[in-house]
Design a protein around this motif. Structure first.
Motif, PDB file in Angstrom:
ATOM      1  N   UNK A   1       0.808  -1.224   0.000  1.00 43.96           N
ATOM      2  CA  UNK A   1       0.000   0.000   0.000  1.00 43.96           C
ATOM      3  C   UNK A   1       0.838   1.270   0.000  1.00 43.96           C
ATOM      4  N   UNK A   2       2.124   1.142   0.211  1.00 43.72           N
ATOM      5  CA  UNK A   2       2.956   2.344   0.173  1.00 43.72           C
ATOM      6  C   UNK A   2       4.406   2.051   0.485  1.00 43.72           C
ATOM      7  N   UNK A   3       5.243   3.066   0.269  1.00 43.97           N
ATOM      8  CA  UNK A   3       6.661   2.998   0.587  1.00 43.97           C
ATOM      9  C   UNK A   3       6.992   4.131   1.543  1.00 43.97           C
ATOM     10  N   UNK A   4       7.822   3.824   2.526  1.00 48.77           N
ATOM     11  CA  UNK A   4       8.209   4.827   3.509  1.00 48.77           C
ATOM     12  C   UNK A   4       9.728   4.862   3.609  1.00 48.77           C
TER      13      UNK A   4
ATOM     14  N   UNK B   1      -9.479  -1.307   3.931  1.00 47.69           N
ATOM     15  CA  UNK B   1     -10.109  -0.669   5.094  1.00 47.69           C
ATOM     16  C   UNK B   1      -9.075  -0.276   6.136  1.00 47.69           C
ATOM     17  N   UNK B   2      -7.949  -1.017   6.181  1.00 54.12           N
ATOM     18  CA  UNK B   2      -6.888  -0.709   7.140  1.00 54.12           C
ATOM     19  C   UNK B   2      -6.144   0.564   6.744  1.00 54.12           C
ATOM     20  N   UNK B   3      -6.062   0.798   5.445  1.00 48.60           N
ATOM     21  CA  UNK B   3      -5.257   1.915   4.951  1.00 48.60           C
ATOM     22  C   UNK B   3      -6.098   3.127   4.554  1.00 48.60           C
ATOM     23  N   UNK B   4      -7.408   3.013   4.642  1.00 52.72           N
ATOM     24  CA  UNK B   4      -8.282   4.085   4.189  1.00 52.72           C
ATOM     25  C   UNK B   4      -7.957   5.403   4.864  1.00 52.72           C
ATOM     26  N   UNK B   5      -7.673   5.340   6.139  1.00 51.24           N
ATOM     27  CA  UNK B   5      -7.403   6.570   6.883  1.00 51.24           C
ATOM     28  C   UNK B   5      -5.979   6.603   7.434  1.00 51.24           C
ATOM     29  N   UNK B   6      -5.096   5.759   6.890  1.00 51.55           N
ATOM     30  CA  UNK B   6      -3.728   5.705   7.389  1.00 51.55           C
ATOM     31  C   UNK B   6      -2.893   6.837   6.812  1.00 51.55           C
ATOM     32  N   UNK B   7      -2.244   7.581   7.681  1.00 54.39           N
ATOM     33  CA  UNK B   7      -1.300   8.622   7.289  1.00 54.39           C
ATOM     34  C   UNK B   7       0.099   7.997   7.331  1.00 54.39           C
ATOM     35  N   UNK B   8       0.720   7.829   6.148  1.00 55.23           N
ATOM     36  CA  UNK B   8       2.012   7.146   6.075  1.00 55.23           C
ATOM     37  C   UNK B   8       3.079   7.855   6.914  1.00 55.23           C
TER      38      UNK B   8
END
Length: 344
Positions: free
Chosen positions: A197-200, A240-247
């Motif tokens: 879902x993303x890279x950090x 649903x886990x990442x819908x409101x996740x701020x990376x």
């Protein structure tokens, strides 16, 4: 003239005609490579450099060519010194300070191998004049950098981005280093299957942040420790886990990506730590005055042992005051350290 010599002469003539068609391109390259805000070039020097590329040019035609390049968007300043005109490119896509920043970022990034760093820096140098490129080269030497040894890092990042764009899962093998300085596959080489879902980028390392459907958890993995990434023909899960996740907030909470129970932590700090807390948690962090010398911070973090040691490293200037269960955990860690370092 022998037949072989005639063939060579004809090849030279063809080459000259071919290069002549590229005159304006050679001219653009000469100006971009040899001039900048501090360095210029004369018309005679341009003619000499064109001749070295088997291109002939008259002064009048060069005036027209330079004007065309200027109209095209390569802005060229003409300055007269005595009877001689000097030319220099005065606009570039990147300023020298910006290129230095890019070079230092590439050189210092742990997740890029030394070989790939040098390759990328060479490409960045082509965005500057030769004189400025020499200044960029001096930016390369960053002492003591520990670089990745995984040469597939760029392909890994590209594969993860492609999987995200395709809304697909990925699978990969994951390794760690053993005492023999050899890579050792985790799970006996079994493949991990994760929804990316993303890279950090944290602590100069690249991390994949994704969803593990088997554990129903958000997890992260060092990209330079991933091997043989494959994009699976399966849709991603965990939206649903990442819908409101701020990376960015996720990276702050994980403390160099060490996992732990996520909870609200209260920290009593001396005023001298205001900058430390803002650097770590951002300007939005709540800082409540306690007295003339202290303030209180309440933050939601993954309270890993790494976080505990970070607080302990601040010494008497910072103290965790809640929750009580975390305070007890810290007390236990202090007892363990005291025993570990006690004289036997």
């Amino acid at each position: 003239m022998s037949e072989e010599l005639e063939v060579q002469v004809e090849k030279c003539r063809r080459g000259a005609r071919s290069n002549q068609k590229l005159k304006i391109l050679y001219l653009a390259r000469i100006l971009l490579e040899n001039t900048d805000a501090k360095h210029d070039i004369t018309l005679q020097e341009i003619i000499d450099k064109l001749s070295a590329n088997n291109v002939t040019a008259e002064r009048k035609s060069l005036y027209d060519d330079i004007a065309q390049l200027d109209d095209f968007g390569i802005k060229i300043k003409k300055t007269q010194y005595g009877k001689t005109y000097h030319y220099q490119v005065i606009n570039r896509d990147f300023e020298l300070a910006e290129l230095k920043l890019l070079v230092d970022s590439v050189a210092s990034a742990k997740f890029i191998t030394e070989e790939k760093s040098n390759e990328l820096i060479k490409k960045i140098e082509h965005l500057a004049s030769r004189q400025d490129a020499a200044m960029l080269q001096r930016q390369v030497y960053v002492a003591g950098r520990v670089k990745s040894m995984n040469h597939d890092i760029m392909e890994n990042v590209d594969a993860i981005h492609n999987a995200i764009a395709q809304n697909a899962k990925i699978s990969f093998q994951y390794f760690t280093w053993n005492v023999k300085k050899e890579p050792e596959l985790k799970r006996d080489g079994a493949r991990y299957e994760i929804s990316p879902w993303g890279l950090s980028w944290d602590d100069e390392n690249y991390y994949l942040v994704g969803y593990d459907s088997d554990a129903d958890l958000i997890k992260h993995y060092r990209v330079d420790k991933m091997l043989h990434i494959k994009i699976e023909n399966k849709g991603r899960e965990g939206r649903y886990k990442f819908k409101e996740l701020d990376m960015a907030a996720y990276a702050k909470k994980m403390f160099h990506m060490f996992s732990g129970e996520e909870q609200y932590v209260e920290i009593l700090c001396e005023n001298s730590l205001a900058g430390v807390m803002i650097d770590r948690f951002g300007k939005d962090v709540s800082m409540q005055k306690v007295d003339e010398d202290h303030f209180r911070v309440v933050v939601k973090v993954s309270a890993s042992m790494h976080f505990i040691h970070w607080i302990m490293a601040l010494g008497e200037r910072a103290k965790i005051t809640g929750p009580e269960s975390l305070v007890e955990e810290i007390q236990e860690e202090i007892r363990r350290l005291a025993q570990q370092y006690s004289k036997k």
